[in-house]
Write an enzyme that holds these catalytic residues in place. Sequence first.
Site, short mmCIF file in Angstrom:
data_model
loop_
_atom_site.label_atom_id
_atom_site.label_comp_id
_atom_site.label_asym_id
_atom_site.label_seq_id
_atom_site.Cartn_x
_atom_site.Cartn_y
_atom_site.Cartn_z
CE1 TYR A 1 50.93 87.47 39.17
CE2 TYR A 1 51.61 87.80 41.28
CZ TYR A 1 50.83 87.22 39.99
OH TYR A 1 50.67 85.74 41.00
CB SER A 2 51.94 95.72 37.98
OG SER A 2 51.20 95.96 38.45
#
Length: 344
Positions: free
Chosen positions: A62-63
């Site tokens: 995630y990111s």
Amino acid sequence: MEYRQLGGSGFMVPALSFGTATFGGGTDFFRAWGATDVAEAERMIDLCLDAGLNMFDSADAYSLGLAEEILGQAIKGKRDRLLISTKATFRVGQGPNDVGSSRHHLMAACDASLKRLGTDHIDLWQMHGFDAMTPIEETMRALDDLVRAGKVRYVGCSNFSGWHLMKAQGIADRHGWTRYVAHQLYYSLVAREYEWELMPLGIDQKVGAVVWSPLAGGRLSGKLGRNRVPGKDTRYGQLGTMGPEFPQDQFYDIVDVLYALAEETGRTVPQVALNWVLRRPTVSTVIVGARNEAQLRENLGAVDFVLTPEQVARLDEASHRPPIYPYWHQRRTSTDRNPPLFAR
């Protein structure tokens, strides 16, 4: 908040978990989900804890790790009050070993997540996807070693097919290694394929479902329906559908029933859609996300009521899809040998 057993383990998790894919917005893809900073993350976490929601789900992908970093900063001083669920396997770098479920990658990925999260252990660590290049024995042994080392408490998988999960369980049993107790998966009123094979497997093997995208990537948020077009600032408006396209007329029928039930119950469309998922067999926890506190408060309200059997039946009927082979054949020819849940 209701607490449930995670699969066949003694581990209790809240019926709702909070997903942190909205934290950071470090890439164009995740920016469409949200860009929650540390200060707002702290407020949301406090709101969750006040409501009894104490499990927070993330992933190293995630990111590119930023979501885990923000979660780690936001929970400082609160670690003993909450549970951390995170994931590894997806690519996190350009190197040949920066992806997958090999021993090499998992050992490094676990240590990196622990550092970003600012903790000495992960409560639930899941393989984000199936790695077809790594022997399952290698993955399961590495996971068992991490559990024995105290870095991980429980292990799960995500987005596996039935044979992936069953083979992993068989290998773990053969060697006395740690089994998967959770399967993080895609499930909603417009994505019921989980019921065809993975739900019966979950019942048989005592694997708890950790549901992601229970609102189908925003399609069941109430912003989309007959004569309702989602704004371009919404996740659905920017990214479109998460899974395969759903028949449009049937989708509208589902939304019509959701609106009718929302009026009957005095709830909102997403609350009704979430409540339906919460009542399904094997579901241990449903991951909800939110871009802001208003969305979070609305999602938390999904646990405050129970749909009647008649209301559930209306949603079941509106969302029913004929199963693919061999499931339709099994149901036609072996109805007297199937559990009642799958007799249809």
